[in-house]
Design an enzyme around this catalytic site. Structure first.
Site, PDB file in Angstrom:
ATOM      1  N   HIS A  72       0.845  -1.202   0.000  1.00 31.74           N
ATOM      2  CA  HIS A  72       0.000   0.000   0.000  1.00 31.74           C
ATOM      3  C   HIS A  72       0.874   1.243   0.000  1.00 31.74           C
ATOM      4  CE1 HIS A  72      -4.209  -1.547   1.174  1.00 31.74           C
ATOM      5  NE2 HIS A  72      -3.529  -2.512   0.592  1.00 31.74           N
ATOM      6  N   TYR A 385       3.889   6.479  10.208  1.00 30.24           N
ATOM      7  CA  TYR A 385       3.036   5.363   9.794  1.00 30.24           C
ATOM      8  C   TYR A 385       3.856   4.273   9.109  1.00 30.24           C
ATOM      9  CZ  TYR A 385      -1.256   3.014   8.335  1.00 30.24           C
ATOM     10  OH  TYR A 385      -2.267   2.088   8.170  1.00 30.24           O
TER      11      TYR A 385
END
Ligand code: RFL
Ligand code: PHB
Length: 390
Positions: A72, A385
């Site tokens: 992703h 993240y």
């Protein structure tokens, strides 16, 4: 019986540590309280940082992940009908995350341990740690009604938040830091196509929602719920209706619904117990710390602990040097606290806090406004993240 390292807990941290050490010729025994079926039935994390991906590959357990996992390059944040794409790759100089379930990782690790002839004792009861501050620690346990003793050089406590390892460190030595959030996550797994190709984190007046996935035919969704709620209070229909209210309208319209194949509630807490070591005992993963799942850091932190601990143990056995072992707690805690901060921040940003009337709400809205308008703020989110360096 004797081994070099007894590993308490056969979750991802314990199994990965055992696999890495075995590849370096270091002998381990993993003691797991539950059956293998039970461990493999747990649905937990799904987002892997590059550090964990690299660690799994180096430990020869990355093949299926590389075939079936999905890279992703970004995710979305939704708030008051607005959507902000966080382009991880662009904001971090090409870094991405991998979506591949913790359940699958644990499966791959069990298979790898079996293939290499590693010793994993399931259904080990009453695991007790002894003589931790001596050079000859040992562990006792019961299995099938019989008592066993394993002598060893070191004990790795990888037995999660409710395990015995952390409790074996005297209370006077432990410093615990904790924040319990006044809500939980109700999660479901369903054999439906994910609503979007990327994850959607949604801040909504009615509470947080997350659209995630495991693969193109398996979706994972969460909604913020009350701490005192129970999965039995939620029919599948009620879950889907509430999720639809909280996610962007066009996503709600195309959401594919179906029966849930798992439904559970996870409480949200931040917790750290310091130090991570006591004599010959070293804690790793959830045994030492818990993060709320919002930043997807729990499993990834367990992995960085395993990286530091395995490096230190290998250094000890290869070069008779215990400097890295002595520094383990301090080294790991530096990264742990950064992930604590980030998980707390993301949780605070995206959830509805019952006590947040007035000032708190306005600050939260302003924080989101800032995130939606500032590339610097998006870069800070993206950098954390994808995972800070080991
Ligand atoms: P684990 O996975 O809890 O494994 C510990 C193992 O130790 C065993 N054990 C014992 N064995 C022997 N003797 C004893 N006395 C023992 N006591 C316990 C347990 O049976 C278990 O098999 O810890 P580990 O390996 O450190 O791995 C950490 C991760 O599992 C954890 O950080 C994440 O799954 C946290 N987490 C999530 N993280 C995310 O990043 N995203 C998520 O969506 C997410 N969802 C979750 C979660 C944790 C949950 N828990 C702990 C309740 C959802 C849940 C429900
Ligand atoms: C999940 O897919 O289970 C998941 C993904 C992202 C999170 C937490 C959980 O932040």
């Amino acid at each position: 019986m004797r081994t070099q390292v007894v590993i308490v807990g056969g979750g991802p941290a314990g199994l990965l540590l055992s696999q890495i050490l075995h590849l370096q010729g270091i002998d381990t025994v993993v003691l797991e309280r539950q059956s293998e079926e039970y461990v493999l039935g747990r649905i937990r994390a799904g987002v892997l940082e590059q550090g964990l991906v690299d660690l799994l590959r180096a430990a020869n357990v990355g093949d299926r992940m590389d075939r079936e996992g999905q890279i992703h390059e970004g995710f979305e944040v939704s708030w008051e009908g607005r959507r902000q794409h966080i382009n991880l790759a662009e904001l971090t100089g090409g870094k991405t995350v991998m979506v591949y379930g913790q359940t699958e990782i644990t499966h791959d690790l069990y298979d790898a341990r079996r293939a290499m002839g590693g010793t994993v004792v399931n259904k080990a009861e009453d695991v007790t740690l002894h003589e931790l501050t001596s050079h000859k620690p040992y562990v006792t346990y019961r299995k099938d009604g019989k008592s066993h003793r394993i002598d060893c050089d070191f004990i790795a406590g990888c037995d999660g938040f409710h395990g015995v390892s952390r409790q074996s460190i005297p209370k006077s030595v432990r410093q615990e830091y904790e924040r319990v959030y006044p809500f939980g996550w109700l999660g479901i797994l369903s054999k439906t196509s994910p609503v979007s190709s990327e994850l959607i984190y949604s801040q909504h007046e009615r509470g947080f929602a997350l659209c995630s996935m495991r693969n193109p035919k398996l979706s994972r969704y969460y909604i913020q719920c009350s701490s005192s709620d129970s999965p039995e209070n939620w029919s599948d229909e009620a879950f889907w209706e509430e999720l639809k209210r909280r996610i962007p309208e066009d996503a709600a319209q195309k959401l594919e619904v179906g029966p849930s194949i798992e439904k559970s509630i996870a409480p949200l807490r931040s917790f750290v117990s310091e130090p991570l070591s006591y004599g010959r005992l070293f804690l790793a993963g959830d045994a030492a710390h818990i993060v709320p799942p919002t930043g997807a850091k729990g499993l990834n932190l367990a992995a960085s602990d395993v990286h530091y601990l395995s490096t230190a143990l290998i250094e000890f056995y290869k070069n008779s040097d215990d400097a890295l072992l002595s520094a383990y707690s301090e080294t790991a805690l530096k990264r742990i606290w950064k992930a604590m901060r980030f998980s707390w921040w993301m949780t605070t940003l995206l959830h509805k806090f019952p006590e947040n009337k007035g000032f708190g709400d306005r600050i939260q809205q302003t924080e989101l406004e800032y995130l939606f308008s500032s590339r610097a703020a998006q870069t800070a989110l993206a950098e954390n993240y994808v995972g800070l360096p080991y």
